[in-house]
Write an enzyme that holds these catalytic residues in place. Structure first.
Site, PDB file in Angstrom:
ATOM      1  N   HIS A   1      -3.634  -4.992   0.577  1.00 17.20           N
ATOM      2  CA  HIS A   1      -3.007  -5.512   1.800  1.00 17.20           C
ATOM      3  C   HIS A   1      -3.231  -7.026   1.833  1.00 17.20           C
ATOM      4  O   HIS A   1      -4.221  -7.490   2.393  1.00 17.20           O
ATOM      5  CB  HIS A   1      -3.665  -4.909   3.035  1.00 17.20           C
ATOM      6  CG  HIS A   1      -3.462  -3.441   3.180  1.00 17.20           C
ATOM      7  ND1 HIS A   1      -2.493  -2.909   3.988  1.00 17.20           N
ATOM      8  CD2 HIS A   1      -4.102  -2.391   2.632  1.00 17.20           C
ATOM      9  CE1 HIS A   1      -2.535  -1.589   3.930  1.00 17.20           C
ATOM     10  NE2 HIS A   1      -3.511  -1.252   3.116  1.00 17.20           N
TER      11      HIS A   1
ATOM     12  N   GLU B   1      -1.864  -9.094   3.564  1.00 16.11           N
ATOM     13  CA  GLU B   1      -1.732  -9.649   4.929  1.00 16.11           C
ATOM     14  C   GLU B   1      -3.077  -9.941   5.585  1.00 16.11           C
ATOM     15  O   GLU B   1      -3.177 -10.819   6.438  1.00 16.11           O
ATOM     16  CB  GLU B   1      -0.928  -8.694   5.826  1.00 16.11           C
ATOM     17  CG  GLU B   1      -1.561  -7.339   6.130  1.00 16.11           C
ATOM     18  CD  GLU B   1      -1.216  -6.260   5.113  1.00 16.11           C
ATOM     19  OE1 GLU B   1      -0.766  -6.619   4.008  1.00 16.11           O
ATOM     20  OE2 GLU B   1      -1.410  -5.062   5.411  1.00 16.11           O
TER      21      GLU B   1
ATOM     22  N   CYS C   1       0.827  -1.199   0.000  1.00 12.62           N
ATOM     23  CA  CYS C   1       0.000   0.000   0.000  1.00 12.62           C
ATOM     24  C   CYS C   1       0.868   1.259   0.000  1.00 12.62           C
ATOM     25  O   CYS C   1       1.419   1.606  -1.034  1.00 12.62           O
ATOM     26  CB  CYS C   1      -1.004  -0.046   1.140  1.00 12.62           C
ATOM     27  SG  CYS C   1      -2.457   0.951   0.780  1.00 12.62           S
TER      28      CYS C   1
HETATM   29  N1  GLN Z   1      -1.964   6.678   2.544  1.00 15.97           N
HETATM   30  C1  GLN Z   1      -2.062   5.854   1.375  1.00 15.97           C
HETATM   31  C2  GLN Z   1      -3.431   5.944   0.734  1.00 15.97           C
HETATM   32  O1  GLN Z   1      -4.371   6.343   1.389  1.00 15.97           O
HETATM   33  C3  GLN Z   1      -1.745   4.419   1.708  1.00 15.97           C
HETATM   34  C4  GLN Z   1      -2.765   3.793   2.599  1.00 15.97           C
HETATM   35  C5  GLN Z   1      -2.299   2.545   3.273  1.00 15.97           C
HETATM   36  O2  GLN Z   1      -1.108   2.246   3.300  1.00 15.97           O
HETATM   37  N2  GLN Z   1      -3.231   1.794   3.852  1.00 15.97           N
HETATM   38  O3  GLN Z   1      -3.581   5.620  -0.402  1.00 15.97           O
END
Ligand code: GLN
Length: 580
Positions: free
Chosen positions: A532, A534, A403
Site C-alpha cells: 500500500h 498510499e 493489494c
Molecule cells: N484480502 C487480501 C489479502 O489479505 C488483500 C488485502 C488488502 O487489500 N489489504 O491478501
C-alpha cells in the site's frame, strides 16, 4: 515536554484531526520538532479488526502497527514516523494495567481507575511523547495530543481525568488546550449555544480551553464571535474560526491568518525553546513550500474512477484519496474522483434500479481518465473489480491496482491470457483449481488480530526491469521499502505462466518468491502493487506509484519521469538526521 491537547465538543467528525495536524505543522514551521499522540477511547486494542466500511481505514505504520486513521494525517502533514504506541486506546491501557495487576506489580493495592488507570495513561503519554519521530534521533519539543470523541462521552472520562492531572503536573507554559467545537447555521442564523455548552462541559471536567476553534460553514459574524468569547470566558482573539475551505490543506493558512502562532508562542513559552538555525531555516522553507503547493492556481480537471467495495464509507480509502490528492496537486490538476461500487459493475438479473446502477457505473468508468482499484477483504464485489481491470487493460486506460486490486487484476489477466478461465483467489474459494492468489504459508490461520504480513518490507526491482515506469518513478532505485497489510499473495507456482503471457513482476521481495509489483510493457500505465504505497504519501512528497498513475491519467507521465522525481521532490528533510 510541551503539550497541545486538542479536544472536541458538540459533535465528532468535524475536523479535529485536521486542526490538530495543522497546529502541528505551524509549530514545525517555527523550527520545532513535533510529535503527536492520538487517544481513542474505544475498548478495541487497535484498529486492525475494525470493519473498514464502519470505522474507516486502518492506517498501517512502518512497524506494522495497525492504528486509527488520524495517525495518517499526522504522518502526512508533519513528515513524522509514528509507532503504535502513539495511538492509545482504552483497550491498550486496560490490557497494560491488568497485566501489571496479574504480575503483582501493585503490591496488593486495590487497582482503581484513579490513580492506577490514570497513572498508566499519564506515564504512557510522558514516555511516548519523548520518542524521536522525525528521523533525527532528537527528542521532540512539542507533542500534540488529540483526544478522540467528544467531551462528555462515558468512555473518555479516565482520559480527561488523566489529562487534567497532566496539565497540572506540566505547569504553566507547558500545556495548552484547543477545544474544537461546531457552530451550526440554522435558518440562516449561526448558533452559538452548542459551543457554549461544550465549553462549560470541558471546564466542569477541569480542563480550560486556551483556544476555542469553531468549525463552521461560513465565516462567523463579529457579533457571533463576541457572544462566543463572552460566554466561553475567553478573549475574541482566542476564538478561531475554521470555516470550510476549498481544501483541507489550506487549514494551516487559515489558522495562521487568525494568529494562532502568537498564541502558541505565549501559551507554550516557545521563546524559551532553543531552536537551531538549521531547524529554523527548515521551518521557513517548509512554510513557503506548503503555501505554494496548497494554493491552487489551476482548474483543469482530472477524472479518476475509484472502484472499491467499501464506497459507502469514503473514509475506508482515506490514505488512497490523500495519495491521489497529493499527486494531483503535484501535477497541478484538480482531482475529480468518481466513487464506484465494484458490485455495481457486475451484471445483474435484478430489475430496474439495479440495471440502472449497472449502466450508470459503467458510464462513469468509460468517462474516467484513470482507474484505481484499492485494497479490501473478501469475495463480494471482486468480480466487478476484475471487469474494470480488464476494461482498463484492453482500452489502454491508466490503471493502478493496490493489494486486493493487484491480486484481482492478476487473476483477471490469468483468466484472459493464461487460459485459466476459472482463476481465482484462495480467499474467495479455498477449493478452486486455479488459485492465482494463495494464503501466505507462514501466517497464523487462527488468530486474526495483528497476524497479517504487516508494515515496511523491501521490494527489489528485478535485473531486467530497467524499462519499468514504476521503477523510474522511484528514481531507478534497486531497492524500495513500502508498507504492507495482507494475508494472501500471488501463487509463486504460477508466476512463470503469468510472466510468459506478459504480466511482468518487476518487483519482488528479497527471496524472489513473493510478488510485489506487476506492470504491463505495452500499456500507457498498468501497474499493480501488493504493498500500500498510499500509507507513505506526504503532502509535499506524493507516493511514487500514485504520482505515476495520476500523471499517466493526465497524459504527462513522460514529463514527470523526466524530472527524476527523487531529486525533484524536496522531502521533509530534517537537519541532523536522515531524510524521510
Ligand atoms: N484480502 C487480501 C489479502 O489479505 C488483500 C488485502 C488488502 O487489500 N489489504 O491478501
Amino acid at each position: 515536554m510541551r503539550y497541545v491537547l486538542v479536544t472536541g465538543g458538540v459533535i465528532s467528525g468535524v475536523g479535529k484531526g485536521i486542526i490538530a495536524s495543522s497546529t502541528g505543522l505551524l509549530l514545525k514551521t517555527l523550527g520545532l520538532r513535533v510529535s503527536c499522540i492520538k487517544i481513542d477511547p474505544y475498548v478495541s486494542v487497535d484498529a486492525g479488526l475494525m470493519a473498514p466500511a464502519e470505522h474507516g481505514e486502518c492506517f498501517v505504520l512502518t512497524s506494522g502497527g495497525e492504528v486509527d486513521l488520524d495517525l495518517g494525517n499526522y504522518e502526512r502533514y508533519l513528515g513524522v514516523r509514528l509507532t503504535s504506541e502513539h495511538n492509545i486506546t482504552t483497550g491498550k491501557v486496560y490490557l497494560n494495567v491488568i497485566q501489571k495487576e496479574r504480575r503483582g506489580d501493585y503490591l496488593g493495592k486495590t487497582v482503581q481507575i484513579v490513580p492506577h488507570v490514570t497513572d498508566s495513561i499519564k506515564d504512557w503519554i510522558k514516555r511516548v511523547s519523548l520518542i524521536p519521530v522525525d528521523g533525527s534521533g532528537e527528542e521532540p519539543d512539542v507533542c500534540i495530543i488529540e483526544l478522540g470523541g467528544t467531551i462528555g462521552d462515558i468512555e473518555s472520562m479516565p482520559f480527561i481525568e488523566a489529562l487534567t492531572q497532566l496539565r497540572h503536573e506540566a505547569g504553566a507554559g507547558n500545556f495548552m488546550n484547543i477545544h474544537v467545537s461546531y457552530v451550526p447555521t440554522v435558518h440562516g442564523e449561526q448558533k452559538t449555544k452548542p459551543t457554549q455548552h461544550a465549553v462549560k462541559s470541558i471546564r466542569s471536567h477541569g480542563l480550560i480551553p486556551d483556544v476555542v476553534a469553531c468549525r463552521c460553514e461560513t465565516p462567523l459574524a463579529e457579533p457571533t464571535l463576541a457572544k462566543l468569547a463572552l460566554h466561553c470566558q475567553v478573549e475574541t482573539s482566542q476564538v478561531i474560526v475554521v470555516r470550510d475551505m476549498p481544501t483541507i490543506y489550506q487549514v494551516p493558512l487559515l489558522l495562521s491568518e487568525q494568529k494562532l502562532i502568537p498564541q502558541l508562542r505565549s501559551k507554550l513559552a516557545l521563546d524559551k525553546v532553543t531552536i537551531s538555525p538549521a531547524m529554523s531555516v527548515h521551518g521557513t522553507e517548509l512554510w513557503e513550500l506548503w503555501k505554494s503547493v496548497v494554493t491552487p492556481t489551476y482548474q483543469e480537471e482530472l477524472k479518476i474512477a475509484l472502484v472499491g467495495k467499501y464506497i459507502t464509507c469514503q473514509d475506508a480509502y482515506l490514505s488512497v484519496v490523500k495519495a491521489l490528492e497529493h499527486s494531483a496537486m503535484k501535477i497541478r490538476r484538480k482531482l475529480n474522483l468518481m466513487w464506484i461500487d465494484s458490485e455495481d459493475l457486475e451484471p445483474t438479473t435484478k430489475g430496474g434500479a439495479a440495471q440502472a446502477k449497472y449502466h450508470k457505473a459503467w458510464h462513469e468508468v468509460s468517462t474516467a481518465s484513470g482507474i484505481i482499484v484499492p485494497g479490501g477483504f473478501g469475495h463480494r464485489g471482486t468480480e466487478g473489480m476484475m471487469r474494470v481491470s480488464k476494461w482498463a487493460r484492453e482500452n489502454e486506460i491508466p490503471f493502478l491496482g493496490v493489494c486486493l486490486g493487484f491480486q484481482v487484476a492478476a487473476i483477471q489477466f490469468a483468466r484472459d491470457l493464461c487460459g485459466m478461465s476459472e482463476a481465482t483467489s484462495e480467499e474467495f474459494d479455498a477449493q478452486a483449481k486455479d488459485r492465482v492468489v494463495v494464503y501466505m504459508p507462514e501466517l497464523d490461520r487462527h488468530n486474526l488480530g495483528g497476524t497479517m504480513r504487516l508494515g515496511l518490507r523491501k521490494t527489489i526491482f528485478q535485473q531486467d526491469s530497467e524499462w519499468s515506469r514504476a521503477r523510474s518513478l522511484y528514481g531507478g532505485a534497486e531497492v524500495i521499502e513500502e508498507r504492507h497489510r495482507h494475508r494472501y499473495e500471488i501463487n509463486p507456482e504460477l508466476v512463470g505462466q503469468l510472466e510468459k503471457a506478459g504480466l511482468h513482476f518487476v518487483g519482488k521481495d528479497e527471496t524472489g518468491e513473493r510478488m510485489e509489483i506487476f506492470e504491463l510493457k505495452d500499456h500507457p500505465f498498468f501497474v499493480g502493487t501488493q504493498f500500500h504505497a498510499e500509507y507513505q504519501s506526504q503532502v509535499l512528497n506524493p507516493s511514487r506509484p500514485y504520482l505515476g498513475f495520476i500523471a499517466a491519467s493526465a497524459g504527462c507521465l513522460d514529463e514527470v519521469l523526466k524530472q527524476h522525481p527523487v531529486q525533484a521532490f524536496k522531502a521533509h528533510h530534517i537537519p541532523n538526521g536522515t531524510a524521510q
